[in-house]
Design an enzyme around this catalytic site. Structure first.
Site, PDB file in Angstrom:
ATOM      1  N   ASN A  91       0.913  -1.194   0.042  1.00  0.00           N
ATOM      2  CA  ASN A  91       0.057  -0.141   0.032  1.00  0.00           C
ATOM      3  C   ASN A  91       0.865   1.439   0.069  1.00  0.00           C
ATOM      4  O   ASN A  91       2.125   1.191   0.640  1.00  0.00           O
ATOM      5  CB  ASN A  91      -0.925   0.058   1.421  1.00  0.00           C
ATOM      6  CG  ASN A  91      -1.903   1.028   1.270  1.00  0.00           C
ATOM      7  OD1 ASN A  91      -1.760   2.224   1.482  1.00  0.00           O
ATOM      8  ND2 ASN A  91      -3.200   0.228   1.225  1.00  0.00           N
ATOM      9  N   ALA A  92       0.360   2.312  -0.741  1.00  0.00           N
ATOM     10  CA  ALA A  92       1.496   3.420  -0.644  1.00  0.00           C
ATOM     11  C   ALA A  92       1.671   4.259   0.640  1.00  0.00           C
ATOM     12  O   ALA A  92       2.783   4.603   0.971  1.00  0.00           O
ATOM     13  CB  ALA A  92       0.729   4.658  -1.336  1.00  0.00           C
ATOM     14  N   CYS A  93       0.816   3.866   1.635  1.00  0.00           N
ATOM     15  CA  CYS A  93       0.720   4.128   3.048  1.00  0.00           C
ATOM     16  C   CYS A  93       1.350   2.892   3.683  1.00  0.00           C
ATOM     17  O   CYS A  93       0.532   1.891   3.765  1.00  0.00           O
ATOM     18  CB  CYS A  93      -0.378   4.944   3.755  1.00  0.00           C
ATOM     19  SG  CYS A  93      -0.280   4.997   5.336  1.00  0.00           S
ATOM     20  N   TYR A  94       2.594   2.644   3.976  1.00  0.00           N
ATOM     21  CA  TYR A  94       3.104   1.236   4.541  1.00  0.00           C
ATOM     22  C   TYR A  94       2.458   0.856   5.725  1.00  0.00           C
ATOM     23  O   TYR A  94       2.076  -0.490   5.814  1.00  0.00           O
ATOM     24  CB  TYR A  94       4.711   1.582   4.869  1.00  0.00           C
ATOM     25  CG  TYR A  94       5.530   1.783   3.754  1.00  0.00           C
ATOM     26  CD1 TYR A  94       5.407   0.913   2.438  1.00  0.00           C
ATOM     27  CD2 TYR A  94       6.345   3.012   3.734  1.00  0.00           C
ATOM     28  CE1 TYR A  94       6.222   1.492   1.437  1.00  0.00           C
ATOM     29  CE2 TYR A  94       7.252   3.026   2.669  1.00  0.00           C
ATOM     30  CZ  TYR A  94       7.044   2.203   1.458  1.00  0.00           C
ATOM     31  OH  TYR A  94       8.205   2.423   0.545  1.00  0.00           O
TER      32      TYR A  94
ATOM     33  N   CYS B 236       1.887  -7.310   5.782  1.00  0.00           N
ATOM     34  CA  CYS B 236       2.962  -8.397   5.539  1.00  0.00           C
ATOM     35  C   CYS B 236       2.649  -9.708   5.437  1.00  0.00           C
ATOM     36  O   CYS B 236       1.699 -10.065   6.066  1.00  0.00           O
ATOM     37  CB  CYS B 236       4.187  -8.082   6.680  1.00  0.00           C
ATOM     38  SG  CYS B 236       4.560  -6.435   6.768  1.00  0.00           S
TER      39      CYS B 236
ATOM     40  N   GLU C  76       4.061 -12.322   6.773  1.00  0.00           N
ATOM     41  CA  GLU C  76       4.211 -13.015   7.943  1.00  0.00           C
ATOM     42  C   GLU C  76       2.766 -12.974   8.695  1.00  0.00           C
ATOM     43  O   GLU C  76       2.055 -14.032   9.399  1.00  0.00           O
ATOM     44  CB  GLU C  76       5.195 -12.558   8.789  1.00  0.00           C
ATOM     45  CG  GLU C  76       6.630 -12.696   8.138  1.00  0.00           C
ATOM     46  CD  GLU C  76       7.160 -11.349   7.514  1.00  0.00           C
ATOM     47  OE1 GLU C  76       8.425 -11.122   7.219  1.00  0.00           O
ATOM     48  OE2 GLU C  76       6.182 -10.901   6.862  1.00  0.00           O
TER      49      GLU C  76
ATOM     50  N   CYS D 219       9.535  -7.375   9.762  1.00  0.00           N
ATOM     51  CA  CYS D 219       9.446  -6.128  10.240  1.00  0.00           C
ATOM     52  C   CYS D 219       9.076  -6.279  11.827  1.00  0.00           C
ATOM     53  O   CYS D 219       8.765  -7.434  12.243  1.00  0.00           O
ATOM     54  CB  CYS D 219       8.264  -5.248   9.682  1.00  0.00           C
ATOM     55  SG  CYS D 219       6.709  -5.781  10.077  1.00  0.00           S
TER      56      CYS D 219
END
Length: 93
Positions: free
Chosen positions: A6-9, A14, A16, A48
């Site tokens: 997504n453009a907004c992380y 994810c 996982e 992450c």
């Protein structure tokens, strides 16, 4: 699971967390290992911080296989990836 970018992380998902949430929705709540793979060439792929914490909710005593695109891998214990972690047992204190 797979990544859903997504453009907004922070709004993406994810692989996982997707894998764990799918497993839980199917009734699986005990994990022994997870393999994480990508096409990153020179570095081992790692989860992450958010994924490490979600994984931690299900214990620290499991293996995480970190891979490279060439097929090489290393194995880390979850407790190595998230030392001095906070888990469900801490809510009972």
């Amino acid at each position: 699971g797979c990544n859903v970018e997504n453009a907004c992380y922070s709004l993406g998902m994810c692989a996982e967390r997707a894998a764990i949430q799918k497993a839980i929705s199917e009734g699986h709540t005990s994990f022994r290992a997870m393999a994480i793979t990508s096409d990153m060439r020179d570095h081992f792929i790692t989860p992450c911080g958010a994924c490490r914490q979600v994984m931690r909710e299900f214990g620290t005593d499991w293996d995480v296989y970190l891979t490279k695109a060439d097929g090489t891998y290393i194995v880390k214990r979850l407790e190595e990836l998230l030392p001095l972690s906070f888990g469900p047992e801490d809510l009972k204190k």
